[in-house]
Scaffold this motif. Structure first.
Motif, PDB file in Angstrom:
ATOM      1  N   LYS A 327      53.442 -17.276  14.630  1.00 52.23           N
ATOM      2  CA  LYS A 327      54.260 -18.380  15.080  1.00 52.23           C
ATOM      3  C   LYS A 327      53.511 -19.355  15.975  1.00 52.23           C
ATOM      4  O   LYS A 327      53.992 -20.659  16.073  1.00 52.23           O
ATOM      5  N   LEU A 328      52.756 -18.965  16.826  1.00 52.44           N
ATOM      6  CA  LEU A 328      51.768 -19.877  17.466  1.00 52.44           C
ATOM      7  C   LEU A 328      50.756 -20.923  16.819  1.00 52.44           C
ATOM      8  O   LEU A 328      50.780 -22.145  17.333  1.00 52.44           O
ATOM      9  N   GLN A 329      50.463 -20.061  15.820  1.00 54.46           N
ATOM     10  CA  GLN A 329      49.257 -21.147  14.913  1.00 54.46           C
ATOM     11  C   GLN A 329      50.129 -21.649  13.545  1.00 54.46           C
ATOM     12  O   GLN A 329      50.180 -21.045  12.524  1.00 54.46           O
ATOM     13  N   LYS A 330      50.566 -22.778  14.006  1.00 56.50           N
ATOM     14  CA  LYS A 330      51.354 -23.433  12.670  1.00 56.50           C
ATOM     15  C   LYS A 330      50.122 -24.025  11.997  1.00 56.50           C
ATOM     16  O   LYS A 330      49.059 -24.445  12.300  1.00 56.50           O
ATOM     17  N   ASN A 331      50.601 -24.607  10.800  1.00 50.78           N
ATOM     18  CA  ASN A 331      49.797 -25.333   9.719  1.00 50.78           C
ATOM     19  C   ASN A 331      48.339 -24.438   9.540  1.00 50.78           C
ATOM     20  O   ASN A 331      47.375 -24.914   9.366  1.00 50.78           O
ATOM     21  N   LEU A 332      48.632 -23.103   9.519  1.00 47.65           N
ATOM     22  CA  LEU A 332      47.523 -22.282   9.296  1.00 47.65           C
ATOM     23  C   LEU A 332      46.878 -22.448   7.962  1.00 47.65           C
ATOM     24  O   LEU A 332      45.457 -22.096   7.764  1.00 47.65           O
ATOM     25  N   LYS A 333      47.573 -22.745   6.980  1.00 41.83           N
ATOM     26  CA  LYS A 333      47.305 -22.628   5.640  1.00 41.83           C
ATOM     27  C   LYS A 333      47.068 -24.035   4.926  1.00 41.83           C
ATOM     28  O   LYS A 333      47.363 -24.425   3.825  1.00 41.83           O
ATOM     29  N   THR A 334      46.545 -24.969   5.904  1.00 41.44           N
ATOM     30  CA  THR A 334      46.519 -26.249   5.431  1.00 41.44           C
ATOM     31  C   THR A 334      44.954 -26.795   5.692  1.00 41.44           C
ATOM     32  O   THR A 334      44.488 -26.257   6.698  1.00 41.44           O
ATOM     33  N   GLY A 335      44.234 -27.586   4.790  1.00 42.45           N
ATOM     34  CA  GLY A 335      43.153 -28.160   5.224  1.00 42.45           C
ATOM     35  C   GLY A 335      41.965 -27.968   4.224  1.00 42.45           C
ATOM     36  O   GLY A 335      42.325 -27.301   3.251  1.00 42.45           O
ATOM     37  N   SER A 336      40.838 -28.466   4.446  1.00 37.33           N
ATOM     38  CA  SER A 336      40.009 -28.222   3.331  1.00 37.33           C
ATOM     39  C   SER A 336      39.211 -26.742   3.766  1.00 37.33           C
ATOM     40  O   SER A 336      39.823 -26.086   4.565  1.00 37.33           O
ATOM     41  N   PHE A 337      38.328 -26.625   2.955  1.00 43.83           N
ATOM     42  CA  PHE A 337      37.630 -25.228   2.946  1.00 43.83           C
ATOM     43  C   PHE A 337      36.900 -24.579   4.093  1.00 43.83           C
ATOM     44  O   PHE A 337      37.592 -23.627   4.631  1.00 43.83           O
ATOM     45  N   LEU A 338      36.387 -25.615   4.877  1.00 47.47           N
ATOM     46  CA  LEU A 338      35.918 -25.246   6.452  1.00 47.47           C
ATOM     47  C   LEU A 338      36.906 -25.326   7.438  1.00 47.47           C
ATOM     48  O   LEU A 338      37.030 -24.481   8.284  1.00 47.47           O
ATOM     49  N   ASN A 339      37.678 -26.083   7.168  1.00 46.00           N
ATOM     50  CA  ASN A 339      38.970 -26.190   8.139  1.00 46.00           C
ATOM     51  C   ASN A 339      39.837 -24.901   7.857  1.00 46.00           C
ATOM     52  O   ASN A 339      40.069 -24.241   9.130  1.00 46.00           O
ATOM     53  N   ARG A 340      40.097 -24.451   6.790  1.00 40.18           N
ATOM     54  CA  ARG A 340      40.831 -23.256   6.573  1.00 40.18           C
ATOM     55  C   ARG A 340      39.960 -21.919   7.143  1.00 40.18           C
ATOM     56  O   ARG A 340      40.355 -21.194   7.668  1.00 40.18           O
ATOM     57  N   LEU A 341      38.789 -21.949   6.990  1.00 40.78           N
ATOM     58  CA  LEU A 341      37.865 -21.074   7.497  1.00 40.78           C
ATOM     59  C   LEU A 341      37.974 -20.861   8.828  1.00 40.78           C
ATOM     60  O   LEU A 341      37.893 -19.828   9.429  1.00 40.78           O
ATOM     61  N   GLY A 342      37.904 -21.931   9.607  1.00 42.25           N
ATOM     62  CA  GLY A 342      37.808 -21.914  10.915  1.00 42.25           C
ATOM     63  C   GLY A 342      39.123 -21.538  11.605  1.00 42.25           C
ATOM     64  O   GLY A 342      39.061 -20.798  12.457  1.00 42.25           O
TER      65      GLY A 342
END
Length: 793
Positions: A327-342
């Motif tokens: 709930k606290l971390q929204k947009n967890l599954k968006t972004g590029s590979f490195l962004n997603r991995l971070g």
């Protein structure tokens, strides 16, 4: 001493097991007629045949295990006290509550006796329904009272037949899971065959019947099968709701029947967390499963009178942390590979920190210490510092809590299971890595329908779940041998699924440029059929020989001890001794105990360590004071512990006590520099010399080749007590010992089951003059599975 003897002149009834019913589903799927009606009829026929085989194979496995149990112990012929003694360590403790419920005048009195129990731990009244997972014994005792079967079936047989019946459910659930994953019941048949042929490494029910895991694992297998079906895409709403109900019921029953359910379900939660983070299953379904786990566990907590160990479990803290962090971390599954991995690494760190924070807060609020011995053991086991903690070392020194022996893989390879498992695991791991990289690399593309469909075809959610499940439980089994039963049974499912899965063969054939739909059908059916034929050819004769091998339970020393306690001690007498022996005393005599093998209580662990000072280097005054503080009337000393040689130096019980007390260990070898010489000799050795400092506090009232029983003196002089008690000492052994004049070798160095040939009643009298000589130790002896001290599971 426990022995098993060969029965001569008795022919066994051959057990016929017909596994040749798989012919109906061997035809290739692409050869089916094109008509829709014909396809439906064929699917219906396949379902009926596959379901019938599942039921038959489950029942045959149950009968097979029950027959082995009967053949090993001659359970139908031995006396009731011998049957009860055969339930070793905590197995006997659990069965004693089933017996207690049946002996109660009414059900309400039986419940009252369990809720306000003052015989399991002396000078304490405990709620057994809160402390232990014994609702299954309560349920069975009620069933036995209600059903009109008392004239036809003894209580002990009703109990053990129920457990063997659950094994039929267990094998059937494994069969169904493999069938669901592969799409053909031939996979389930292969999984069941592997389970039976690898019986030594997949189950131990035939010699540890009342153990909690034998109640729980069948429900765990049902839960896995239901989760496998639930994770299928495009389920109908009604099917989805019914599957969720099946998951909830099986999760609840699994949690209710085993005190360590929370740790197994924590592994499941880690599987869900991994797959959810990598987009390998729908987040909504993962949330449902998190909720079912917590709901089932909290319902068990209510039934167990708000057991604090459940409230303070890591599972509840972890599941809450996952939901909060999501709930606290929204947009967890968006972004590029490195962004997603971070984001993924940050999410993992947040969940871990929040889990530890919540768990510590809950444990401090509840003052919870019930499971701290487990974490001490894990900390020492994985090298986070040496420990002198008695409880942690007690686990570390047992072989069952060490690494998985290498010879296990040799046995699994003999049945081709291990080779097939590695083959399937390698292919699915590579597919999973490809899918995970694809899901993390480009979230925009991942949200498109076409790309998502492609990923699902590569590795379906139910396959991904079972893959991570088998990997995590594999690591658990490799690190702790006792946990191998959780892994090896699922190994049978996973390996058989892979050999019958069109997706696995498609990936393999495409990688070597030999892809062809006909080749896939040929490989997915021919390979498992060839393995089934190999298993039948190689293992069928051995199974028939095993079923024809007849033995008998034989332990005259323990029977003599129990008979003496029943006839020469007050009903309210309090006994002290080793955990494993006192469980038998509770079952066979109903006497009050100072300690017992159910180790999940901090005060009980401290009490057990205090009682075990009888094997340490302590003065008679100290030992007497410790034992009297628990209201002890009699103490039982065992030569097999006092002069133990089963463990190496440093792991014998007396060594663990010396180290915990700061004393140097006996025998040649090194000692830590801060250990000091003890000021007193070892109590269990010195008391047998009958010196005045010891006879002033203890009087020996019973002894045989294995046990020495001493009465603690209070007000009367030692001479008066000795004269009164000696008059009641039996002059002859009980009826059991009269079966043969020969006596077995001294058992003081190895408290274990011996095997001697069983004799038929027709030749028993003619063979009386011949002394019995024990043969080699049984491979399935409880001592060989580290049940002599206690059982973690």
């Amino acid at each position: 001493m426990i022995s098993i003897r060969q029965r001569k002149g008795v022919k066994t009834t051959e057990v016929s097991e017909d596994y040749a019913a798989q012919e109906a589903n061997v035809k290739l799927e692409n050869k089916l007629p094109s008509g829709c009606t014909t396809r439906r009829l064929w699917k219906l026929l396949s379902f009926i045949v596959g379901g019938t085989i599942a039921l038959c194979i489950g029942l045959l496995t149950s009968v097979y295990l029950a027959t082995l149990h009967e053949n090993d112990l001659w359970f139908s012929n031995i006396k009731e006290v011998e049957r009860e003694i055969s339930f070793r360590t905590e197995c006997g403790l659990y069965y004693s509550y089933y017996k207690q419920m049946l002996q109660a005048p009414t059900l309400m009195q039986g419940f009252h006796g369990l809720i306000y129990d003052n015989k399991t731990e002396s000078m304490r009244t405990i709620n057994l329904l809160q402390r232990m997972n014994i609702y299954q014994e309560v349920f069975l005792s009620i069933l036995y009272r209600v059903l009109p079967i008392q004239k036809y079936l003894e209580p002990v047989y009703f109990y053990i037949y129920t457990l063997f019946g659950l094994q039929a459910i267990y094998v059937t659930a494994l069969y169904i899971t493999s069938w669901l994953l592969s799409g053909t019941w031939l996979s389930g048949l292969l999984a069941a065959f592997w389970y039976v042929t690898n019986r030594i490494d997949t189950t131990r029910v035939e010699f540890t019947i009342p153990l909690r895991e034998n109640w729980a694992l069948p429900f765990f297998a049902i839960q896995i099968a239901a989760i496998t079906y639930f994770l299928r895409p495009n389920l109908q709403p009604l099917s989805e709701r019914l599957t969720l109900l099946a998951i909830f019921i099986s999760t609840f029953l699994f949690s209710l029947t085993w005190q360590f359910n929370q740790f197994m379900m924590l592994m499941q939660a880690l599987v869900l967390f991994t797959l959810d983070s990598l987009d390998m299953l729908p987040a909504v379904k993962a949330t449902w499963l998190y909720g079912i786990q917590m709901t089932g566990l909290l319902l068990v907590c209510i039934l167990q009178f708000f057991n604090s160990m459940i409230l303070g479990s890591l599972l509840i803290s972890f599941n809450l942390s996952v939901l909060i962090a999501r709930k606290l971390q929204k947009n967890l599954k968006t972004g590029s590979f490195l962004n997603r991995l971070g984001k993924l690494l940050l999410h993992l760190f947040a969940v871990l920190c929040l889990t530890l924070f919540l768990n510590n807060i809950i444990k401090k609020l509840l003052n919870l210490k019930s499971d701290e011995h487990i974490f001490k053991f894990l900390k020492a086991k994985f090298g986070f510092g040496a420990t002198r903690d008695f409880d942690a070392n007690l686990y570390l020194c047992e072989e069952a809590f060490g690494l998985l022996p290498f010879n296990t893989f040799g046995r699994l390879s003999d049945t081709l299971l291990f080779y097939a498992y590695i083959f399937v695991l390698s292919i699915t791991v590579m597919a999973a890595l490809a899918v995970a990289f694809h899901n993390l690399s480009d979230s925009a593309r991942q949200q498109s329908t076409g790309q998502m469909g492609k990923c699902t075809i590569i590795l379906k959610p139910e396959t991904a779940y079972n893959l991570i499940h088998t990997i995590l439980f594999g690591f658990l089994a490799l690190s702790t041998m006792r946990m191998k039963y959780l892994w090896t049974s699922h190994m049978c499912v996973f390996a058989s699924f892979g050999l019958c899965s069109p997706e696995i063969w498609e990936l393999l054939l495409k990688s070597i440029h030999l892809y062809n739909p006909k080749r896939i059908c040929i490989m997915r059916y021919s390979v498992p059929i060839l393995i089934l034929l190999y298993l039948c050819y190689k293992f069928w004769p051995g199974m028939m020989d095993e079923l024809s091998e007849l033995r008998e339970f034989y332990d005259p020393d323990t029977v003599e001890l129990m008979d003496w306690i029943n006839s020469h001690t007050p009903r309210k007498a309090v006994f002290a001794g080793s955990m494993q022996l006192l469980a038998g005393v509770k079952l066979c005599t109903g006497r009050t105990l100072t300690n017992h093998p159910h180790y999940e209580d901090n005060s009980l662990r401290e009490r057990t360590k205090a009682v075990y000072q009888i094997y340490a280097k302590r003065s008679p005054e100290d030992v007497h004071a410790l034992l009297r503080s628990f209201g002890t009337d009699y103490v039982i000393l065992e030569d097999s512990i006092c002069y133990e040689r089963r463990h190496q130096r440093g792991c014998r019980l007396r060594d663990l006590l010396d180290i915990a007390n700061g004393h140097m260990m006996d025998g040649p070898g090194e000692n830590d520099p801060d250990l000091k010489l003890a000021g007193h000799p070892r109590f269990c050795e010195e008391i047998k010399r009958n010196l005045p400092p010891y006879t002033a506090y203890f009087t020996r009232v019973f002894q045989n080749k294995t046990f020495h029983v001493y009465k603690l003196l209070r007000n009367k002089s030692p001479q008066e007590e000795r004269g009164r008690v000696t008059d009641s000492w039996p002059s002859t052994k009980p009826e059991h010992a009269a079966r043969g004049p020969g006596s077995l070798p001294h058992r003081s160095q190895q408290p274990c089951e011996y095997l001697i040939p069983r004799q038929s009643p027709s030749v028993l009298q003619a063979d009386q003059a011949a002394p019995r000589v024990p043969s080699l130790l049984c491979a399935r002896c409880p001592c060989q599975t580290a049940l002599c001290q206690f059982s973690l599971l």
